[in-house]
Every structure is written in structure tokens, then in C-alpha cells.
Design a protein around this motif. Structure first.
Motif, PDB file in Angstrom:
ATOM      1  N   TRP A  55       5.780   8.377  -3.496  1.00 49.87           N
ATOM      2  CA  TRP A  55       4.955   7.292  -4.043  1.00 49.87           C
ATOM      3  C   TRP A  55       3.513   7.370  -3.566  1.00 49.87           C
ATOM      4  O   TRP A  55       2.619   6.775  -4.188  1.00 49.87           O
ATOM      5  N   ARG A 285       7.107  -0.398  -0.801  1.00 49.23           N
ATOM      6  CA  ARG A 285       7.664   0.513   0.207  1.00 49.23           C
ATOM      7  C   ARG A 285       7.346  -0.009   1.602  1.00 49.23           C
ATOM      8  O   ARG A 285       6.476   0.476   2.303  1.00 49.23           O
ATOM      9  N   GLU A 288       8.147   2.491   4.822  1.00 47.28           N
ATOM     10  CA  GLU A 288       7.215   3.624   4.906  1.00 47.28           C
ATOM     11  C   GLU A 288       5.820   3.170   5.319  1.00 47.28           C
ATOM     12  O   GLU A 288       5.163   3.814   6.147  1.00 47.28           O
TER      13      GLU A 288
END
Length: 320
Positions: A55, A285, A288
Motif C-alpha cells: 500500500w 493500515r 504498519e
């Protein structure tokens, strides 16, 4: 011929026992970390959120108001995070220099023969250290910098203009009611930097004061008998010796300044934390992004610690 004494049992062996304790502690830590990681992976798998970094190449979809790196919404997330990191490093480096200079001046002022200067230094330290940094940042941004005059009413000095739109250096000129200059800084950056410098300098001043106080009074008296002025004594005799005490204390203050820079969101400054928060909201996310934040601040703090440890080794007395 004397007989050799028998070795003590392992639970009384002073050489072996510390290693055993450290080994057991390391094993416990490893087990706890493995359990936490396993639990994290199980929960992420159950929710279909396995760790992924692909991503980072997707378009960010948001702009950054102030950055040294060219950036727009079409660029990927990793570029946005890099721009935020550069902004953080920018304010941290400037803050370290400013806080060191101000803190050193205030700390040495505590030993001034001028009673008023000495009292002002103590008032500054006690006042600033006991007010939360977040409140100070809000004060500098909303009460001071956003209250600056606009346009032609701005504060103008030779080569310098201070206005509500920012600080302009070089050859500032007013174009259609907007100040332009070769070098400029936004009020968000100015408020954050001022708050960090003023706050951190109060703690650094105490470190400097403690270092100077550690030098024997006889050093001052000997220098005075040789005709040195107070400033010469401080610069040539006292400070070189005080650095052995000051540098270790500066290490923790520098690390604190770097971590405190994450409060930039209070001033609207686009630092790493602010950009990461926007990235988390856009991409979803969370794990992350948090790992990136943790790793980035950890690396910054470890670099500061390594540099200060190296400096500490240089200023320590070398015995023969």
C-alpha cells in the motif's frame, strides 16, 4: 603442599550466577515477545489484515502544507511519510541548536554576579519546567504567532519581516498584500520551534548549572588571581571541565526534544506523526503505520544517543 580449595556450588558461584540470571531474563523476554507476536498475527489473520507494505506505493490522496521535499496528492504514501520525516528532522536539528544555546546562556547566568540576572534565570527555569509543553505550544501558536500583524503592518527589520503569514528572511517584499522572500518559515514551524527551544532550554539550563557547580570553587579563585575575567574563566577554565558532567545529561534532554517534536500537531505543523496519522486514516493500515512511527523515532533517538556517547568519550579525562 596445600590442597586446592573446592569450587563452590553453582548457586554460590559469583562468576556463573550473573550469567545464569541474565540468561533466564533473556529467555523470559523472548517468550513474552514470541507470545505477543503470535497473538498479533492470529488476530490480524482473523480480521484479514495480515501485514503488507504494498500500500505504500498507492497514491496518498492528500497534500502536505509545508515540506522541503516536493510533494502532491498524486505521489505515493512512502513519499508522504518521507516528507514528514524530513520535516521532523528539520525541527529537531534546529531545536537542538537553539535549545543548547539558550540553555547554556541561562544555565551560566545562574552564576552571574548580577543578582537580577541570576533571579531571572531561576524564574525562567522554574516557570517553564512546570508548565506542560502542550500548553506552551498552544500559547505560542494561538496567542503569539497568530496574533502577529498582517501585510504592511508586519514587524519589519532590515532583511527580516515577521508577519502572521510567517518569518521572511533575505530581501522580503510585499506583493499584492503577501510577503515574499528567498527564505521563509511558516508560523506553524515557528511556533513549534519556539516552544521546543524554550521548553527544552529550561531543562538544559539545569544540566549546565549542575555541570558548572561540579567544578571546584578553587578553579574560579585561581583564575581570578591570574587576572582572568569571569567570562574568560567560564570559557577557558570552567566549561572544559564541566563538560564531563554536562554531556551525559544533555543526551537525555536531546532525546526528549526529539520525542516531544511529535506534539507538532498542536501547531498544525506537518511532521512525521501528523503525516502518519493522516496516512492511517486514509489507508486503514494501523499496525504498519505504527511500526513505521516506532521505528523512525527509535532510529532518531539511537542516532542522537550514539553521537552524544561519542562526544562524551571525547570530553572525559584520559588517565595514564
Amino acid at each position: 603442599m596445600t590442597s586446592r580449595a573446592e569450587d563452590p556450588p553453582w548457586w554460590r558461584n559469583r562468576r556463573l550466577l550473573p550469567w545464569l540470571v541474565q540468561g533466564v531474563a533473556a529467555l523470559v523476554v523472548a517468550v513474552v515477545v514470541a507470545f505477543l507476536l503470535s497473538n498479533l498475527l492470529i488476530n490480524l489473520t482473523a480480521r484479514g489484515l495480515l501485514l503488507s507494505w504494498s500500500w505504500l506505493g498507492n497514491p496518498a490522496g492528500f497534500d502536505i502544507s509545508e515540506t522541503l521535499l516536493p510533494f502532491d496528492a498524486s505521489l505515493p504514501y512512502w513519499r508522504a511519510l518521507l516528507a514528514g520525516l524530513v520535516n521532523t528532522l528539520r525541527v529537531v536539528l534546529a531545536g537542538l541548536v537553539g535549545a543548547t544555546v539558550l540553555g547554556t546562556l541561562v544555565g551560566t547566568a545562574s552564576f552571574s554576579s548580577n543578582g537580577l540576572l541570576k533571579r531571572l534565570a531561576r524564574i525562567y527555569v522554574e516557570l517553564i519546567r512546570n508548565i506542560p509543553l502542550l500548553l506552551q505550544l498552544v500559547f505560542w501558536y494561538f496567542v503569539v504567532f497568530l496574533a502577529l500583524p498582517k501585510g504592511s503592518a508586519a514587524i519589519q527589520l532590515p532583511g527580516v519581516v515577521l508577519a502572521q503569514s510567517g518569518l521572511f528572511l533575505g530581501s522580503p517584499e510585499l506583493v499584492n498584500g503577501v510577503w515574499r522572500a528567498p527564505l521563509s518559515f511558516t508560523v506553524e514551524f515557528g511556533a513549534l520551534l519556539t516552544g521546543l527551544v524554550v521548553y527544552s532550554a529550561a531543562f538544559i539550563a539545569e544540566v549546565v548549572r549542575g555541570g558548572v557547580a561540579s567544578v571546584a570553587r578553587g578553579q574560579w579563585e585561581a583564575a581570578s588571581s591570574l587576572g582572568f575575567s569571569s567570562l574568560q574563566t567560564l570559557r577557558r577554565i570552567v566549561m572544559p571541565q564541566a563538560l564531563r558532567v554536562i554531556v551525559p545529561g544533555l543526551n537525555s534532554q536531546y532525546i526528549s526534544l526529539a520525542k516531544n517534536s511529535s506534539l507538532a500537531v498542536a501547531c498544525g505543523y506537518s511532521d512525521l506523526y501528523s503525516v502518519a496519522e493522516t496516512t492511517l486514516n486514509q489507508s486503514g493500515r494501523a499496525v504498519e503505520v505504527v511500526l513505521i512511527l516506532l521505528g523512525s523515532y527509535l532510529v532518531i533517538d539511537l542516532l542522537i544517543s550514539a553521537l552524544m556517547n561519542g562526544l562524551n568519550g571525547l570530553v572525559q579525562l584520559k588517565e595514564r
